[in-house]
Design an enzyme around this catalytic site. Structure first.
Site, PDB file in Angstrom:
ATOM      1  CG  HIS A 100      39.086  32.133  29.558  1.00 26.27           C
ATOM      2  ND1 HIS A 100      38.058  32.754  28.899  1.00 26.27           N
ATOM      3  CD2 HIS A 100      39.401  32.934  30.605  1.00 26.27           C
ATOM      4  CE1 HIS A 100      37.769  33.882  29.510  1.00 26.27           C
ATOM      5  NE2 HIS A 100      38.572  34.027  30.554  1.00 26.27           N
TER       6      HIS A 100
ATOM      7  CG  HIS B  79      36.555  32.140  37.747  1.00 21.44           C
ATOM      8  ND1 HIS B  79      37.482  33.030  38.262  1.00 21.44           N
ATOM      9  CD2 HIS B  79      36.057  32.743  36.631  1.00 21.44           C
ATOM     10  CE1 HIS B  79      37.519  34.115  37.506  1.00 21.44           C
ATOM     11  NE2 HIS B  79      36.670  33.969  36.502  1.00 21.44           N
TER      12      HIS B  79
ATOM     13  CB  THR C 124      33.130  33.405  33.193  1.00 20.25           C
ATOM     14  OG1 THR C 124      33.879  34.081  34.202  1.00 20.25           O
ATOM     15  CG2 THR C 124      31.774  34.090  33.029  1.00 20.25           C
TER      16      THR C 124
ATOM     17  CB  THR D 204      41.589  34.737  33.830  1.00 19.44           C
ATOM     18  OG1 THR D 204      40.486  34.906  32.941  1.00 19.44           O
ATOM     19  CG2 THR D 204      42.565  35.884  33.670  1.00 19.44           C
TER      20      THR D 204
HETATM   21  O1  ACK Z   1      35.951  35.102  33.553  1.00 23.14           O
HETATM   22  P1  ACK Z   1      37.181  35.877  33.573  1.00 23.14           P
HETATM   23  O2  ACK Z   1      38.327  35.406  34.382  1.00 23.14           O
HETATM   24  O3  ACK Z   1      36.886  37.404  33.914  1.00 23.14           O
HETATM   25  O4  ACK Z   1      37.678  36.125  32.082  1.00 23.14           O
HETATM   26  C1  ACK Z   1      37.638  37.460  31.692  1.00 23.14           C
HETATM   27  C2  ACK Z   1      38.961  37.893  31.114  1.00 23.14           C
HETATM   28  O5  ACK Z   1      39.652  38.562  32.149  1.00 23.14           O
HETATM   29  C3  ACK Z   1      38.815  38.832  29.916  1.00 23.14           C
HETATM   30  O6  ACK Z   1      38.011  39.900  30.235  1.00 23.14           O
HETATM   31  C4  ACK Z   1      38.872  38.621  33.314  1.00 23.14           C
HETATM   32  N1  ACK Z   1      38.992  39.968  33.874  1.00 23.14           N
HETATM   33  C5  ACK Z   1      38.509  41.137  33.355  1.00 23.14           C
HETATM   34  N2  ACK Z   1      38.861  42.169  34.132  1.00 23.14           N
HETATM   35  C6  ACK Z   1      39.585  41.675  35.158  1.00 23.14           C
HETATM   36  C7  ACK Z   1      40.239  42.248  36.287  1.00 23.14           C
HETATM   37  N3  ACK Z   1      40.209  43.548  36.515  1.00 23.14           N
HETATM   38  N4  ACK Z   1      40.878  41.415  37.136  1.00 23.14           N
HETATM   39  C8  ACK Z   1      40.906  40.085  36.918  1.00 23.14           C
HETATM   40  N5  ACK Z   1      40.322  39.481  35.865  1.00 23.14           N
HETATM   41  C9  ACK Z   1      39.670  40.259  34.999  1.00 23.14           C
HETATM   42  C10 ACK Z   1      37.469  38.277  32.935  1.00 23.14           C
END
Ligand code: ACK
Length: 223
Positions: free
Chosen positions: A69, A155, A157, A71
Protein backbone atom coordinates in the site's frame (compact mmCIF):
# COMPACT_ATOMS: atom_id res chain seq x y z
CA UNK A 1 -24.95 8.66 27.28
CA UNK A 2 -22.87 10.46 24.68
CA UNK A 3 -23.01 9.08 21.13
CA UNK A 4 -19.90 7.03 20.47
CA UNK A 5 -17.30 8.77 18.29
CA UNK A 6 -16.57 6.85 15.10
CA UNK A 7 -13.31 5.01 15.54
CA UNK A 8 -10.29 6.11 13.56
CA UNK A 9 -8.20 3.58 11.65
CA UNK A 10 -4.49 2.81 11.91
CA UNK A 11 -3.98 4.54 8.57
CA UNK A 12 -5.52 5.56 5.23
CA UNK A 13 -3.96 4.76 1.90
CA UNK A 14 -4.11 3.21 -1.55
CA UNK A 15 -4.07 -0.60 -1.42
CA UNK A 16 -2.82 -2.61 -4.36
CA UNK A 17 -5.30 -5.13 -5.74
CA UNK A 18 -4.19 -8.73 -4.98
CA UNK A 19 -3.19 -9.55 -8.57
CA UNK A 20 -1.28 -6.28 -8.78
CA UNK A 21 0.55 -7.13 -5.57
CA UNK A 22 1.85 -10.32 -7.12
CA UNK A 23 2.93 -8.55 -10.30
CA UNK A 24 4.79 -5.80 -8.43
CA UNK A 25 6.42 -8.27 -6.02
CA UNK A 26 7.74 -10.33 -8.95
CA UNK A 27 9.06 -7.34 -10.89
CA UNK A 28 10.76 -5.82 -7.87
CA UNK A 29 12.20 -9.16 -6.68
CA UNK A 30 13.90 -9.51 -10.05
CA UNK A 31 15.59 -6.18 -9.40
CA UNK A 32 16.81 -7.32 -5.95
CA UNK A 33 18.19 -10.54 -7.45
CA UNK A 34 20.21 -8.54 -9.96
CA UNK A 35 21.32 -5.85 -7.52
CA UNK A 36 23.21 -8.19 -5.18
CA UNK A 37 25.20 -9.63 -8.11
CA UNK A 38 26.46 -6.22 -9.34
CA UNK A 39 30.13 -5.38 -8.75
CA UNK A 40 29.16 -1.84 -7.71
CA UNK A 41 26.89 -3.29 -5.01
CA UNK A 42 29.47 -5.81 -3.82
CA UNK A 43 31.98 -2.99 -3.31
CA UNK A 44 29.71 -1.59 -0.61
CA UNK A 45 28.53 -4.91 0.80
CA UNK A 46 29.89 -4.20 4.29
CA UNK A 47 27.21 -1.51 4.65
CA UNK A 48 24.69 -4.38 4.67
CA UNK A 49 26.63 -7.15 6.38
CA UNK A 50 29.00 -5.24 8.65
CA UNK A 51 31.88 -7.17 7.05
CA UNK A 52 33.60 -6.94 3.68
CA UNK A 53 33.72 -10.15 1.63
CA UNK A 54 30.56 -11.55 3.21
CA UNK A 55 27.73 -12.13 0.71
CA UNK A 56 24.12 -11.06 1.08
CA UNK A 57 20.99 -12.52 -0.49
CA UNK A 58 18.73 -9.48 -0.66
CA UNK A 59 15.65 -11.63 -1.25
CA UNK A 60 16.18 -13.19 2.18
CA UNK A 61 17.45 -9.99 3.77
CA UNK A 62 14.10 -8.14 3.43
CA UNK A 63 10.86 -9.45 4.90
CA UNK A 64 7.70 -8.82 2.90
CA UNK A 65 5.03 -6.62 4.42
CA UNK A 66 1.47 -7.99 4.61
CA UNK A 67 -0.39 -5.73 2.21
CA UNK A 68 1.31 -3.52 -0.32
CA UNK A 69 0.00 0.00 0.00
CA UNK A 70 0.89 3.68 -0.18
CA UNK A 71 0.00 5.39 3.11
CA UNK A 72 -1.62 8.82 2.85
CA UNK A 73 -2.30 9.46 6.55
CA UNK A 74 -1.00 7.48 9.53
CA UNK A 75 -3.77 7.97 12.13
CA UNK A 76 -2.68 5.54 14.86
CA UNK A 77 -6.36 5.04 15.81
CA UNK A 78 -6.68 8.78 16.48
CA UNK A 79 -3.47 9.27 18.46
CA UNK A 80 -1.65 10.91 15.53
CA UNK A 81 -1.99 14.66 15.13
CA UNK A 82 -4.59 15.69 12.56
CA UNK A 83 -6.06 12.17 12.29
CA UNK A 84 -9.65 13.17 13.01
CA UNK A 85 -9.48 16.22 10.73
CA UNK A 86 -8.15 14.07 7.91
CA UNK A 87 -10.84 11.40 8.31
CA UNK A 88 -13.51 14.11 8.15
CA UNK A 89 -12.26 15.71 4.93
CA UNK A 90 -14.85 15.57 2.18
CA UNK A 91 -12.27 14.39 -0.37
CA UNK A 92 -11.30 11.50 1.95
CA UNK A 93 -14.90 10.39 2.49
CA UNK A 94 -15.65 10.62 -1.23
CA UNK A 95 -12.54 8.65 -2.20
CA UNK A 96 -13.12 5.67 0.10
CA UNK A 97 -13.54 2.39 -1.83
CA UNK A 98 -12.71 4.15 -5.12
CA UNK A 99 -10.19 2.70 -7.58
CA UNK A 100 -7.08 4.63 -8.51
CA UNK A 101 -3.89 3.96 -10.43
CA UNK A 102 -0.53 4.57 -8.75
CA UNK A 103 2.66 5.29 -10.64
CA UNK A 104 5.93 3.86 -9.28
CA UNK A 105 8.83 5.86 -10.66
CA UNK A 106 11.82 4.59 -8.65
CA UNK A 107 12.96 1.79 -6.35
CA UNK A 108 15.10 2.28 -3.26
CA UNK A 109 17.26 -0.12 -1.28
CA UNK A 110 19.04 0.72 1.98
CA UNK A 111 20.39 -1.54 4.76
CA UNK A 112 17.02 -1.01 6.46
CA UNK A 113 14.34 -1.08 3.78
CA UNK A 114 13.32 -1.91 0.22
CA UNK A 115 10.71 0.43 -1.24
CA UNK A 116 9.06 1.96 -4.27
CA UNK A 117 8.76 5.68 -4.82
CA UNK A 118 5.26 6.75 -5.88
CA UNK A 119 4.75 9.91 -7.94
CA UNK A 120 1.34 11.32 -7.11
CA UNK A 121 -0.94 12.99 -9.63
CA UNK A 122 -2.52 16.37 -8.86
CA UNK A 123 -5.79 14.62 -7.96
CA UNK A 124 -4.00 12.19 -5.67
CA UNK A 125 -2.21 15.12 -3.99
CA UNK A 126 -5.62 16.22 -2.65
CA UNK A 127 -5.52 13.15 -0.39
CA UNK A 128 -1.97 13.93 0.76
CA UNK A 129 -2.10 15.71 4.13
CA UNK A 130 -0.20 18.96 4.44
CA UNK A 131 2.83 18.56 6.70
CA UNK A 132 2.81 14.76 6.42
CA UNK A 133 6.13 14.68 4.57
CA UNK A 134 8.03 15.91 7.62
CA UNK A 135 6.29 13.75 10.27
CA UNK A 136 9.02 12.16 12.44
CA UNK A 137 11.88 13.55 10.34
CA UNK A 138 15.13 14.18 12.26
CA UNK A 139 15.60 17.92 12.99
CA UNK A 140 18.90 17.98 11.06
CA UNK A 141 17.12 16.81 7.90
CA UNK A 142 14.06 19.09 8.26
CA UNK A 143 15.34 22.05 6.19
CA UNK A 144 16.15 19.81 3.20
CA UNK A 145 12.82 17.97 3.49
CA UNK A 146 10.92 21.26 3.60
CA UNK A 147 12.62 22.23 0.34
CA UNK A 148 11.29 19.10 -1.44
CA UNK A 149 7.94 19.19 -3.28
CA UNK A 150 4.93 18.06 -1.24
CA UNK A 151 4.22 14.35 -1.59
CA UNK A 152 7.91 13.45 -1.91
CA UNK A 153 7.50 10.88 0.86
CA UNK A 154 4.84 8.86 -1.04
CA UNK A 155 5.98 5.24 -1.30
CA UNK A 156 5.14 1.56 -1.09
CA UNK A 157 7.20 -0.43 1.43
CA UNK A 158 8.28 -3.65 -0.28
CA UNK A 159 10.35 -5.08 2.55
CA UNK A 160 12.12 -4.32 5.83
CA UNK A 161 15.26 -5.86 7.29
CA UNK A 162 15.01 -7.65 10.64
CA UNK A 163 13.76 -5.39 13.44
CA UNK A 164 12.98 -2.40 11.18
CA UNK A 165 9.50 -0.84 10.98
CA UNK A 166 7.88 0.19 7.69
CA UNK A 167 7.82 3.87 8.72
CA UNK A 168 11.55 3.84 7.87
CA UNK A 169 10.87 3.62 4.10
CA UNK A 170 9.48 7.15 3.87
CA UNK A 171 12.31 8.52 6.02
CA UNK A 172 15.03 6.82 3.94
CA UNK A 173 13.33 7.99 0.73
CA UNK A 174 13.36 11.62 1.91
CA UNK A 175 17.01 11.34 2.88
CA UNK A 176 17.90 10.01 -0.58
CA UNK A 177 15.91 12.76 -2.34
CA UNK A 178 17.63 15.41 -0.21
CA UNK A 179 21.08 13.97 -1.06
CA UNK A 180 20.19 13.91 -4.78
CA UNK A 181 19.14 17.53 -4.63
CA UNK A 182 22.52 18.42 -3.16
CA UNK A 183 24.11 16.60 -6.09
CA UNK A 184 25.62 13.92 -3.84
CA UNK A 185 25.15 11.01 -6.24
CA UNK A 186 28.02 8.61 -6.66
CA UNK A 187 28.41 5.59 -8.96
CA UNK A 188 25.77 5.22 -11.67
CA UNK A 189 25.02 1.88 -13.31
CA UNK A 190 22.73 1.35 -16.31
CA UNK A 191 20.32 -1.55 -15.77
CA UNK A 192 17.45 -2.95 -17.87
CA UNK A 193 14.89 -1.24 -15.65
CA UNK A 194 16.67 2.12 -15.48
CA UNK A 195 19.60 4.00 -13.95
CA UNK A 196 20.92 2.90 -10.57
CA UNK A 197 22.72 5.44 -8.37
CA UNK A 198 24.62 5.04 -5.14
CA UNK A 199 24.18 7.65 -2.41
CA UNK A 200 26.65 6.58 0.31
CA UNK A 201 26.00 4.48 3.42
CA UNK A 202 24.34 1.62 1.58
CA UNK A 203 21.69 3.76 -0.13
CA UNK A 204 20.70 2.76 -3.70
CA UNK A 205 18.18 4.49 -5.96
CA UNK A 206 16.91 3.08 -9.25
CA UNK A 207 15.19 5.61 -11.50
CA UNK A 208 12.82 3.56 -13.65
CA UNK A 209 13.01 4.09 -17.40
CA UNK A 210 9.27 3.38 -17.59
CA UNK A 211 7.04 3.90 -14.55
CA UNK A 212 5.38 0.76 -13.16
CA UNK A 213 1.67 1.38 -12.68
CA UNK A 214 -0.53 -0.45 -10.20
CA UNK A 215 -4.29 -0.53 -9.68
CA UNK A 216 -5.36 0.25 -6.15
CA UNK A 217 -8.35 1.00 -3.94
CA UNK A 218 -8.33 3.91 -1.50
CA UNK A 219 -9.27 2.65 1.93
CA UNK A 220 -8.62 2.76 5.66
CA UNK A 221 -6.83 -0.01 7.52
CA UNK A 222 -7.10 -1.20 11.12
CA UNK A 223 -5.25 -4.19 12.45
O1 ACK B 1 5.21 1.74 4.65
P1 ACK B 1 4.35 2.60 5.44
O2 ACK B 1 3.87 3.88 4.87
O3 ACK B 1 4.98 2.87 6.88
O4 ACK B 1 3.09 1.77 5.96
C1 ACK B 1 3.06 1.60 7.34
C2 ACK B 1 1.72 2.02 7.90
O5 ACK B 1 1.89 3.33 8.40
C3 ACK B 1 1.24 1.10 9.03
O6 ACK B 1 2.20 0.99 10.00
C4 ACK B 1 3.21 3.77 8.24
N1 ACK B 1 3.62 4.44 9.47
C5 ACK B 1 3.84 3.88 10.69
N2 ACK B 1 4.16 4.82 11.59
C6 ACK B 1 4.14 6.01 10.94
C7 ACK B 1 4.38 7.36 11.33
N3 ACK B 1 4.71 7.67 12.57
N4 ACK B 1 4.28 8.31 10.38
C8 ACK B 1 3.96 8.00 9.11
N5 ACK B 1 3.71 6.75 8.68
C9 ACK B 1 3.80 5.77 9.58
C10 ACK B 1 4.04 2.57 7.92
Amino acid sequence: TKPKEPELPLFFGWFLLPEEEERIKCATMDFLKTLDTLEAFKEHISEFTGEAEKEVDLEQYFQNPLHLHCTTKFCDYGKAEGAKEYAELQVVKESLAKSDELSVTALIVTPRIFGARVTLTETQMKLWPEGEDKEGVAPALLPSVEALPMGSRAHVTLGCSAGVEAVQTGLDLLEILALQKEGKEGTQVEMDLGTLSYLSEGRWFLTLREPITADTTFSSFSD
